[in-house]
Design a protein around this motif. Structure first.
Motif, PDB file in Angstrom:
ATOM      1  N   ILE A 113       0.849  -1.197   0.000  1.00 23.07           N
ATOM      2  CA  ILE A 113       0.000   0.000   0.000  1.00 23.07           C
ATOM      3  C   ILE A 113       0.879   1.240   0.000  1.00 23.07           C
ATOM      4  N   GLU A 162       2.569   1.856  -3.374  1.00 26.06           N
ATOM      5  CA  GLU A 162       1.674   2.430  -4.368  1.00 26.06           C
ATOM      6  C   GLU A 162       1.367   3.893  -4.052  1.00 26.06           C
ATOM      7  N   CYS A 163       1.215   4.213  -2.771  1.00 24.05           N
ATOM      8  CA  CYS A 163       0.994   5.613  -2.375  1.00 24.05           C
ATOM      9  C   CYS A 163       2.194   6.476  -2.763  1.00 24.05           C
ATOM     10  N   LEU A 213       1.980   7.234  -6.380  1.00 24.59           N
ATOM     11  CA  LEU A 213       0.988   8.280  -6.622  1.00 24.59           C
ATOM     12  C   LEU A 213       1.557   9.663  -6.306  1.00 24.59           C
ATOM     13  N   THR A 237      -5.694   2.403  -4.236  1.00 24.57           N
ATOM     14  CA  THR A 237      -4.462   1.629  -4.353  1.00 24.57           C
ATOM     15  C   THR A 237      -4.815   0.161  -4.124  1.00 24.57           C
ATOM     16  N   THR A 238      -3.820  -0.680  -4.238  1.00 25.89           N
ATOM     17  CA  THR A 238      -3.973  -2.071  -3.840  1.00 25.89           C
ATOM     18  C   THR A 238      -4.340  -2.122  -2.352  1.00 25.89           C
ATOM     19  N   TRP A 285      -9.007  -3.431  -3.017  1.00 23.77           N
ATOM     20  CA  TRP A 285      -8.516  -2.054  -3.066  1.00 23.77           C
ATOM     21  C   TRP A 285      -8.679  -1.351  -1.726  1.00 23.77           C
TER      22      TRP A 285
END
Length: 169
Positions: A45, A48-49, A52, A69-70, A78
């Motif tokens: 998580i 992915e953040c 972003l 995100t995942t 999600w």
């Protein structure tokens, strides 16, 4: 029509297509629900953040907005991160709080999520009065017209559960 259900418990233990995170604007974890989701969900998580932040959200996620995100190790596909407003006695920020729920449901619809678990956004450290936060949450979900089949409010304690239950009566 979206069904609204209430559960008292730990949102990180929920089984849902999407779990909504009451995030801070940095998207990099924090306290409360945000910290718990990042801890239990694991490093995927946060990774992915960070991506972003490096691309579309260099200055962070704006209050009232949402992004997915995942879900990492959570029992979901999600995590939908939304940034709630801090409560203010000087300024009415109700529309920003309502936007958190609308935007999260919009993202959920885009993802094809059918079951979405929400915390009581902004009612913890951000100081939003619980009864008013529950009112805004329930009214907004009812009016959103989302394709989501079930919105589950996962509430931490008896007080929060009762505030939301009162809004459903």
């Amino acid at each position: 029509m979206t069904t609204i259900t209430l559960v008292q418990g730990d949102i990180t233990r929920e089984h849902a297509d999407a779990i909504v995170n009451a995030a801070n604007s940095s998207l990099l974890g924090g306290g409360g629900v945000d910290g718990a989701i990042h801890r239990r969900g694991g490093p995927e998580i946060l990774e992915e953040c960070r991506r972003l932040r490096a691309s579309h959200y260099g200055k962070g996620l704006a209050t009232g907005r949402a992004v997915a995100t995942t879900a990492g190790a959570l029992d979901a596909r999600w995590v939908i991160h939304t940034v709630g407003p801090r409560f203010s006695h000087e300024e009415d920020r109700s529309e920003l709080l309502a936007s958190c729920y609308r935007e999260s449901l919009r993202v959920a619809d885009e993802l094809g999520a059918r079951k979405v678990a929400f915390p009581a956004v902004s009612t913890g450290i951000y100081g939003w009065p619980l009864d008013d936060g529950a009112r805004i949450a329930v009214e907004t979900v009812r009016r959103a017209g989302a394709a989501v089949e079930e919105v589950r409010f996962v509430l931490f304690d008896d007080r929060a559960y009762e505030a939301f239950a009162a809004q459903l009566r």
